[in-house]
Enzyme design. Structure first.
Site, PDB file in Angstrom:
ATOM      1  N   GLU A   1      18.849   4.765  90.149  1.00 45.31           N
ATOM      2  CA  GLU A   1      18.787   4.991  88.600  1.00 45.31           C
ATOM      3  C   GLU A   1      18.265   6.345  88.556  1.00 45.31           C
ATOM      4  OE1 GLU A   1      19.934   3.176  86.437  1.00 45.31           O
ATOM      5  OE2 GLU A   1      20.323   1.120  87.024  1.00 45.31           O
TER       6      GLU A   1
ATOM      7  N   CYS B   1      13.583   8.432  80.929  1.00 43.43           N
ATOM      8  CA  CYS B   1      14.800   9.102  81.523  1.00 43.43           C
ATOM      9  C   CYS B   1      15.701   9.263  80.489  1.00 43.43           C
ATOM     10  CB  CYS B   1      15.540   8.136  82.570  1.00 43.43           C
ATOM     11  SG  CYS B   1      15.300   6.274  82.006  1.00 43.43           S
TER      12      CYS B   1
HETATM   13  P1  NAD Z   1      10.362  10.818  91.803  1.00 50.56           P
HETATM   14  O1  NAD Z   1      11.647  11.116  92.237  1.00 50.56           O
HETATM   15  O2  NAD Z   1       9.202  11.951  92.004  1.00 50.56           O
HETATM   16  O3  NAD Z   1       9.649   9.811  92.409  1.00 50.56           O
HETATM   17  C1  NAD Z   1      10.174   8.317  92.141  1.00 50.56           C
HETATM   18  C2  NAD Z   1       9.786   7.349  93.458  1.00 50.56           C
HETATM   19  O4  NAD Z   1      10.032   7.832  94.770  1.00 50.56           O
HETATM   20  C3  NAD Z   1       8.161   7.567  93.651  1.00 50.56           C
HETATM   21  O5  NAD Z   1       7.877   6.118  93.865  1.00 50.56           O
HETATM   22  C4  NAD Z   1       8.036   8.439  94.725  1.00 50.56           C
HETATM   23  O6  NAD Z   1       6.845   8.064  95.521  1.00 50.56           O
HETATM   24  C5  NAD Z   1       9.073   8.100  95.591  1.00 50.56           C
HETATM   25  N1  NAD Z   1       9.521   9.042  96.626  1.00 50.56           N
HETATM   26  C6  NAD Z   1       9.289  10.341  96.618  1.00 50.56           C
HETATM   27  N2  NAD Z   1       9.973  10.926  97.567  1.00 50.56           N
HETATM   28  C7  NAD Z   1      10.641  10.173  98.456  1.00 50.56           C
HETATM   29  C8  NAD Z   1      11.612   9.975  99.452  1.00 50.56           C
HETATM   30  N3  NAD Z   1      11.847  11.252 100.183  1.00 50.56           N
HETATM   31  N4  NAD Z   1      12.056   8.787  99.809  1.00 50.56           N
HETATM   32  C9  NAD Z   1      11.666   7.776  99.451  1.00 50.56           C
HETATM   33  N5  NAD Z   1      10.846   7.507  98.202  1.00 50.56           N
HETATM   34  C10 NAD Z   1      10.460   8.850  97.699  1.00 50.56           C
HETATM   35  O7  NAD Z   1      10.439  10.556  90.239  1.00 50.56           O
HETATM   36  P2  NAD Z   1       9.146  10.642  89.149  1.00 50.56           P
HETATM   37  O8  NAD Z   1       8.625  11.767  88.619  1.00 50.56           O
HETATM   38  O9  NAD Z   1       8.186   9.348  89.427  1.00 50.56           O
HETATM   39  O10 NAD Z   1      10.089   9.916  87.718  1.00 50.56           O
HETATM   40  C11 NAD Z   1      10.746  10.710  86.859  1.00 50.56           C
HETATM   41  C12 NAD Z   1      12.162  10.593  87.110  1.00 50.56           C
HETATM   42  O11 NAD Z   1      12.860   9.519  87.264  1.00 50.56           O
HETATM   43  C13 NAD Z   1      12.840  11.324  86.033  1.00 50.56           C
HETATM   44  O12 NAD Z   1      14.162  12.136  86.698  1.00 50.56           O
HETATM   45  C14 NAD Z   1      13.756  10.284  85.311  1.00 50.56           C
HETATM   46  O13 NAD Z   1      14.862  10.456  84.644  1.00 50.56           O
HETATM   47  C15 NAD Z   1      13.856   9.304  86.265  1.00 50.56           C
HETATM   48  N6  NAD Z   1      13.937   7.948  85.866  1.00 50.56           N
HETATM   49  C16 NAD Z   1      15.261   7.489  85.854  1.00 50.56           C
HETATM   50  C17 NAD Z   1      15.359   6.158  85.425  1.00 50.56           C
HETATM   51  C18 NAD Z   1      16.819   5.454  85.047  1.00 50.56           C
HETATM   52  O14 NAD Z   1      16.848   4.263  84.970  1.00 50.56           O
HETATM   53  N7  NAD Z   1      17.875   6.261  85.306  1.00 50.56           N
HETATM   54  C19 NAD Z   1      14.336   5.488  84.767  1.00 50.56           C
HETATM   55  C20 NAD Z   1      13.199   6.108  84.897  1.00 50.56           C
HETATM   56  C21 NAD Z   1      12.814   7.315  85.447  1.00 50.56           C
END
Ligand code: NAD
Length: 536
Positions: free
Chosen positions: A289, A323
């Site tokens: 997602e 998002c």
């Molecule tokens: P992010 O990608 O920075 O982090 C998301 C999660 O991934 C966190 O828990 C982080 O600690 C973890 N993470 C980071 N690097 C990783 C790795 N290499 N391997 C595994 N896990 C890792 O995102 P964010 O800033 O927390 O959230 C914002 C983003 O999320 C935006 O792009 C938004 O559009 C998206 N989002 C999408 C949805 C959806 O349903 N499509 C819903 C909510 C947010």
């Protein structure tokens, strides 16, 4: 960079700074007694697998409205993660043996426990993530709704029987739980994303390890404590809903772990792509997602009152941190000036309502981190450099916390790299279109494919929009904002949004494995397609 922003960045990066040990944390302020009511303390344990025990680094959780520490959390180290995986796997056997309606009863009780803590949990989300209280409470309500949905599902999980071509044979599909699943969640929905996954996975018979965002660890602990209370009351091992607070390192450990049958990842497209590749390397299953770059198309015949009302929430609400936030308004040339001018007036009406997200008069809270503040500043500067006109906003608000003005930009080409990029802040690009066909083309030309909406009164255009040559997004709306989905439908997007679907409809299939079963009760071997092999 101002000194204060620099210092906040330092703290965010967990770089140790000389700090007075008597520093007051917000949890000590009587204004925030709800934190104690949720079982939180000045220092909290961020790992749960039936017991609360952590050995990793200390994370400070900040309030984005104040830039101050709420409380501290001890995160997981690699060994803590390993212990969670072992405990969760061991607990799976008894959980999977419970009949689905019995698992549904546990999820029903979790829904009730959430109802009891609705206000407090909503207040915590608001304080730690930064969204306004009604939206924060709405997020907890969403988890409660998913519990209701999952309860029904627990009594209706289907299996299909097909007619067999062979006499005396039964051909059917049987669905079984996957086992251990991993849930990695983003900061902006610190409750709902876990709820979407956990409630459905639980009735499907799975156990989980949750790796929440390391900037919303307190919310994850509070939610897990609520779930724990229900499991404890029912003598169910707590490890079926394990928690591992941590950063990228713990996320990577989970992603690579081949005991984890499904990795449900919610976050940015860049990280999601790495996660998808890693999980695929071990032939695991993933549910992605990821980011969105959502558009509203405004037809020449749109009801503009409706549109303006929707666009204000869709573009500026949640400070642009959904998002599904609208990032592009594709407006028919006949109404372009009118829409931009009325949107500016609407924005002017909300700037005085930017502030502390816990206060009832606030409509827009802060950005979540100093890093987000920098990304906003950089994007606005780049938009101006590329010839864009800032019609409204464009500035960081000089006050405590990470506040910015909601921003409207005109004059950039529809296909400029800036317009095609998801900046997770309240910036909307207004782009003129000559007709609906061009609007659909622009809607579809970005790499993301999450949400989209068309404002029109024309029934024919509605069917064009939802048809094969219409929007290529996972969410295709008409006359409503791009954000604010209900739990009954499947939620998710196409292309660089990852292709995953969560929550309603048949999303439960992600959390189960399917066996096609043929049972022969005829007493004779008959081959399909009537094949004869040797003597009968
Ligand atoms: P992010 O990608 O920075 O982090 C998301 C999660 O991934 C966190 O828990 C982080 O600690 C973890 N993470 C980071 N690097 C990783 C790795 N290499 N391997 C595994 N896990 C890792 O995102 P964010 O800033 O927390 O959230 C914002 C983003 O999320 C935006 O792009 C938004 O559009 C998206 N989002 C999408 C949805 C959806 O349903 N499509 C819903 C909510 C947010």
């Amino acid at each position: 960079m101002s000194r204060i922003v620099f210092e906040r960045l330092f703290l965010r990066l967990n770089v140790p700074m000389a700090r007075n040990s008597s520093t007051a944390f917000l949890i000590e302020d009587p204004k925030y007694t709800f934190l104690r009511e949720l079982g939180l303390d000045k220092k909290n344990v961020g790992v749960f697998n039936g017991n609360w025990k952590a050995n990793g680094q200390i994370i400070q959780s900040f309030s984005p409205a104040h830039g101050k520490v709420i409380a501290e959390v001890q995160a997981a180290n690699a060994n803590d993660y390993e212990e969670c995986a072992v405990a969760a796997q061991a607990a799976w056997h008894s959980w999977a043996e419970l009949p689905p309606p019995a698992r549904g009863e546990i999820v029903r009780q979790i829904g009730d426990a959430l109802r009891e803590k609705l206000q407090q949990l909503g207040q915590l989300v608001s304080l730690e993530m930064g969204k306004i209280l009604p939206e924060a409470i709405g997020e907890v309500v969403e988890y409660i709704h998913v519990c209701d949905l999952a309860l029904g599902l627990s009594r209706t999980l289907p299996g299909t029987i097909f007619p067999s071509e062979r006499p005396g044979h039964v051909l059917l599909e049987k669905w079984n739980p996957l086992g251990l699943i991993g849930i990695i969640s983003a900061f902006n929905f610190p409750v709902a994303v876990y709820g979407w996954n956990s409630a459905i996975a639980m009735v499907c018979g799975d156990v989980s390890i949750w790796k929440p965002s390391d900037t919303t660890p307190l919310t994850a602990i509070a939610v897990t404590k609520i779930v724990e209370s229900v499991l404890r009351k029912n003598n169910i091992p707590g490890a079926i809903a394990s928690l591992c607070v941590g950063g990228k390192d713990i996320g990577q450990q989970l992603v690579k772990d081949d005991r984890v049958k499904l990795v449900s990842f919610t976050g940015s497209t860049a990280v999601g792509q790495q996660v998808g590749v890693e999980v695929q390397k071990r032939f695991g299953r993933h549910l992605l997602e990821l980011g969105g770059n959502n558009a509203i198309i405004v037809n020449s015949d749109a009801n503009l009152d409706l549109l303006l009302n929707a666009a204000l929430f869709a573009c500026a609400g949640t400070a642009g941190q959904r998002c599904t936030t609208t990032r592009r308004l594709l407006i028919h040339k006949q109404v372009f000036s009118q829409v931009v001018s009325r949107l500016k007036t609407a924005y002017a009406g909300v700037v005085s309502k930017i502030g502390d997200p816990l206060l009832s008069e606030t409509l827009i809270g802060p950005l979540h981190t100093p890093t987000a503040l920098e990304a906003y500043k950089k994007t606005v500067a780049e938009a101006i450099k590329q010839g864009g006109k800032i019609e409204f906003g464009g500035k960081i608000i000089e006050r405590e916390g990470y506040f910015v003005e909601p921003t409207i930009v005109t004059g950039l080409p529809h296909d400029s790299p800036l317009v095609k990029n998801e900046c997770f802040a309240p910036i909307v690009y207004c782009i003129e279109i000559p007709d609906l066909e061009t609007g659909i083309k622009y809607n579809n030309e970005v790499e993301q494919g999450l949400s989209s909406s068309l404002f029109t009164e024309n029934l024919g255009d509605v069917f064009k929009w939802i048809g094969p040559h219409g929007s290529d997004c996972g969410i295709v709306n008409v006359n409503i904002p791009t954000n604010g989905a209900e739990v009954g439908g499947a939620f998710g997007g196409e292309k660089a949004t990852g292709g995953g679907r969560e929550c309603g409809s048949d999303s439960w299939k992600n959390y189960m494995r399917r066996s096609t079963v043929t049972i022969n009760y005829s007493g004779a071997i008959k081959l399909a397609q009537n094949i004869k092999f040797g003597d009968d």
